[in-house]
Structure formats: C-alpha cells, structure tokens
Design an enzyme around this catalytic site. Structure first.
Site, PDB file in Angstrom:
ATOM      1  N   GLU A 102       0.841  -1.207   0.000  1.00 30.73           N
ATOM      2  CA  GLU A 102       0.000   0.000   0.000  1.00 30.73           C
ATOM      3  C   GLU A 102       0.875   1.255   0.000  1.00 30.73           C
ATOM      4  OE1 GLU A 102      -3.243  -0.027   2.847  1.00 30.73           O
ATOM      5  OE2 GLU A 102      -4.183  -1.717   1.824  1.00 30.73           O
ATOM      6  N   GLU A 140      -5.064  -8.676  -0.212  1.00 32.07           N
ATOM      7  CA  GLU A 140      -5.816  -8.354   1.012  1.00 32.07           C
ATOM      8  C   GLU A 140      -7.270  -8.196   0.620  1.00 32.07           C
ATOM      9  OE1 GLU A 140      -4.461  -5.242   3.679  1.00 32.07           O
ATOM     10  OE2 GLU A 140      -2.367  -5.734   3.205  1.00 32.07           O
TER      11      GLU A 140
END
Ligand code: AHR
Length: 513
Positions: A193, A316
C-alpha cells in the site's frame, strides 16, 4: 388465426420463462483457465493477536507448541490446504527491519509496532520462525519487503539470506543462525500500500521506486503494490511505465489489489455480530461490486499486457468491522458469523470466475485479526464460519474453471437489488465437477434448476451446505458450533438436470462425477 398464434407463442414464452425462473447454467465443455490454488491464500501480519497468541506462543508456553508455534492452530489450518501465506504485513511490512528478527531470541531488539496498537514487538517471531510455520503448514511463503523505511540493500540482502545457496556474509549469518540450506521462497512483495501507509507515494514515483528495488531484488516472482481499490490511474500508470523496461516481465510478475468489505462506512463500520438486515445486504452488495471494480483494473492490464504476463494479486480482502467491544482498537479483533462465510463465498466465486488474470488472493487475516479462520483465547480455539467456507471451497484449487451463469430472482431491498445467487464451477484432474452456490437472501429459499450443459449423464451427485439459524450465528469459545459443513440432500435429478431447494442464507457445493 394470426391472433391465436401470437397469443399461444406469448403464452408458451411466458410459461417457459416462469418454469425456468431460476436457472444456473454450467458449461462443462468450455473449460477456461486453471484456478490457481494461490487464490485460496492467506495473510498474517504482526498485528494485534495474529502472530503472538494466534500462531506463536513461545517455547515456554503451557499451550502445546513446536518451537513456540501452536500445535492446535497448525493442525486446524492444515485442513484448509493453505497454498500461500503472506507476511509480515500489511502496513507493518514497511516498518519491519528483518535483521531484528534473526539470531538468538533473547538478543533480538524490542521495537514499537507504531502501526498497530503501539505495542512492544519483541521480534521473537522472525524469518526463521515464519518459514518454519510455512513448513509446518505445507504452504508457500510470500514475504513483503520494506521499501518505505528500509533500503534497497536491506531488501536485496534479505532475499539473499533466505534464498541463496552461494557463500556470502549474509548466507554465513543464516548458517550461523541454524539454517544450512536456503529456503525456497518464490513470492516477494515490493512494498505494501505505497499510496498510503507505505509512504504516501503517487503512482509515478512508486513505479520508479519499484523498478529500482526490483532490479536489485534477485527473486523469482515480484509483486508490485497496487493503488487504492478505486484508483484506476495507478494501475494505468504502473502498467504504462513498467512496459518501458525492456523485458519488464523479469522485474514485475504481479500487481497487488486490496479490497475490504465494509458494511457501513470507515468511521462506523458496524458490529461483526450485532447487525440488521440492511447491513447484511450492504456486505453482500459491496462484495459483489468488487467484481466490476476488478474488471476495470483487468481491462487496463489487458490493454497494456495483452499476453497476460503480469498477474493481479488480490493480497488483502475480506470483511472489516468495528473491533469487538473491550478489545484494543489497534488489534482489529472481530468475531465471524454466517455473514462472513457468505462474503467469503462471493469473493472466492469472483476470483474463480476471473482466474485468467487473478493468480493469487490472500484473505485478511488468518488468526484473531479481521476475517479470520481461527480465533484463540488462551488455550482455547474456535474454527470460524469462514474457516468452514475455505474448507468447502478448497476443491477448486488448481481445477479448471467452467463458465457458469445464474438467471433468476433478485434480492431486492430499499437499498438496492442484487442477484440472489452467486456461482462458480470447476473441473479437477480427476474429472470431478464442483459447483459452488451462495444464496445471499437472508429470508427466501430458492427453487433452482442446475443445468450442467454438455454432461451426458448425471452420475454420482453429492452436496454439502454451510448455513445456520440466524444471519449472525457464530462459533464461540466453549460452546457447540453453530456454523459448520453439513451434508445436503434437498435436490433431485429431473431430465438430466438438478432441481434444488436452496435454503436462504446458505452456501452449497455440489460434486458431480
Ligand atoms: O489488514 C490490515 C491492514 O489493511 C494492512 O496492514 C494494510 O495493508 C491494509 O490497509
């Protein structure tokens, strides 16, 4: 006469539509891509009680363990045939210094886990412990390196420490720490991220950083950070710029994608167990919407990489609720109900049906964090509804995807309308067909026909089901399990098809031989 003919045609059409009101079609003779077993992957971060208490209790614990790794948790997870496990984060990966987690445990430095709860991380679970856990689970490791607060040298030396059979300072260190031979670690994440907790980079900057790290990271399969779930520009920028590298496929093998199901909004996410039908609907609706979003990213990837060389890695995904009352807000501990099993079924159906580009997915996170398979409380352990869903769906691992489709009733509420059923199907190497069906309607059973087109004869058919009395039924410590797999027989063969009574809020899997 003409009028009569028109009326009869209309009547026939109407009767036909009515008779086939709910129909699932599976095209047995049109096999598509292999559903990579890695779609059934998991994620374990140094977050809350995921690693410590969950997987790892330390050698001196009274809880049975091997080198500190919990025996009961490993035994349970082996039932799922976990194909790949991602570690050490998540956001934590971007603060992780791998050298802190090797060598004698009592000499490892104490650090503060600034992302999750501000707690002390004693580094007792490090590289050797993680790779031992993978060996015990018989799973492939997937390690994310730190590119936001580390260096290219740190990352490349970690990979060398783990995978190299050559003589070097770091491989000597590995041997000194008790591991003679290298481990076989194929998957390496280059950051996490990086649009957010991984350094707030923009796509252009990140892609340059990725190229730099990836060039010096001598790993078999490198996975870049994707942007936020709805950031199509990130995907476009990454794909455009990565192609400027000659032989780009030597440095980029996958691009990551994260998508969480939130029943309300990020400020008040709602309770995992105490919820109303509106929240159930939104969980289903939002998970189904992941498919359109994925298709948007995939279309951009197809445009820039028509040969399908760079995979989309959904590393995720899953449900995210408010934490269980009385627990540390930074630990993301939540219970898990029948709703979670349905969400998992929808997610896995979407990944199965888009297996051409999606080569891995890792539900977040395996034990005690977010949509977990296992919850622990001291020496006790609970298998969640999501655990049973993964157990049921493991049949699709490495099987060939078969096109499937549902036409029929919708589940309509004031908040919107979604298909009542979600389906995916596959055929494995033994010729067995598995059809997985989720009925997201919490109150309505559905009479449905299953048409396995191209199959001459329905020989042995068996089925199993996951359902429960209530939308929020869950498995609790010390109590009888409310949600688990049972056998299912509310179906009959009729003219080469199956007529099924699919109960409300259930997931059913058919096995046809
Ligand atoms: O899974 C919890 C967190 O969610 C991860 O650390 C991060 O990557 C994401 O935002």
């Amino acid at each position: 006469m003409k009028y009569l003919y028109t009326s009869l045609t209309f009547l026939f059409f109407f009767v036909n539509i009515y008779a086939q009101e709910n129909i699932i079609t599976v095209k047995v003779n049109e096999p598509q891509d292999t559903i990579s077993k890695h779609i059934y992957g998991h994620f374990a971060e140094h977050l809350g009680r995921g690693i410590y208490d969950g997987f790892y209790v330390g050698k001196d614990s009274k809880i049975p363990n091997t080198n500190g790794i919990r025996t009961d948790v490993v035994e349970a997870l082996r039932e799922l045939q976990i194909p790949v496990l991602r570690w050490p984060g998540g956001c934590f990966a971007e603060q992780y210094q791998w050298r802190d987690g090797i060598g004698p445990v009592d000499e490892r430095p104490l650090v503060v886990n600034t992302f999750w709860g501000g707690v002390t991380e004693d580094n007792s679970f490090g590289t050797h412990e993680f790779l031992q856990l993978c060996e015990m689970l018989d799973t492939e490791p997937y390690i994310a390196v730190n590119i936001a607060s580390g260096t290219v040298k740190d990352a490349s030396q970690w990979i060398e420490y783990v995978t190299s059979d050559k003589d070097s300072e770091v491989t000597r260190l590995r041997k000194q720490n008790g591991r003679e031979k290298p481990w076989d670690v194929k998957f390496w994440g280059i950051g996490n991220e990086n649009w957010g907790c991984g350094g707030s980079m923009d796509a252009n900057y990140y892609t340059n950083v990725f190229k730099r790290y990836s060039t010096y990271c001598n790993a078999e399969y490198k996975i870049a950070s994707g942007g936020e779930w709805d950031d199509l520009d990130w995907t476009r920028t990454f794909m455009t710029k990565i192609k400027e590298v000659p032989n780009f496929i030597d440095i980029a093998h996958g691009m990551s994608y994260h998508y969480y199901t939130i029943a309300n909004d990020w400020t008040v996410k709602g309770s995992a167990t105490d919820f109303v039908e509106e929240e159930w609907f939104r969980s289903m609706d939002q998970t189904m919407k992941m498919e359109d979003n994925l298709k948007d990213h995939i279309a951009i990837m197809d445009e820039h990489d028509p040969d399908n060389k760079i995979a989309l890695i959904a590393d995720e995904w899953g449900t995210w609720y408010d934490v269980e009352e009385g627990t540390n807000p930074g630990f993301l501990y939540q219970q898990n109900t029948l709703r979670d099993a349905l969400v998992a079924a929808l997610g896995l159906n979407i990944f199965n049906n888009n297996a051409r580009r999606i080569k891995m997915a890792n539900i977040a996170q395996t034990v005690n964090v977010l949509q977990a398979m296992i919850l622990t409380k001291e020496e006790q352990m609970v298998k969640t509804p999501t655990f049973y869903l993964f157990k049921m769906y493991k049949e699709h691992q490495d099987a060939v995807q078969l096109p499937s489709d549902f036409q029929g009733k919708t589940y309509k509420t004031e908040q919107g309308e979604i298909p009542t059923l979600s389906v995916s199907a596959s055929k494995n190497g033994k010729g067995e067909i598995h059809v997985s069906i989720a009925n997201v309607h919490p109150r309505a059973d559905l009479k449905t026909t299953l048409d396995l087109q191209g199959l001459n004869k329905l020989n042995t058919v068996s089925a199993s089901i996951i359902s429960a009395d209530k939308m929020n039924s869950f498995n609790d410590f010390g109590k009888e399990e409310q949600v688990k797999i049972a056998s299912f027989d509310a179906f009959k063969k009729k003219k080469g098809k199956l007529e099924i009574e699919i109960p409300a809020k259930s997931v059913i899997q058919f096995k046809v031989q």
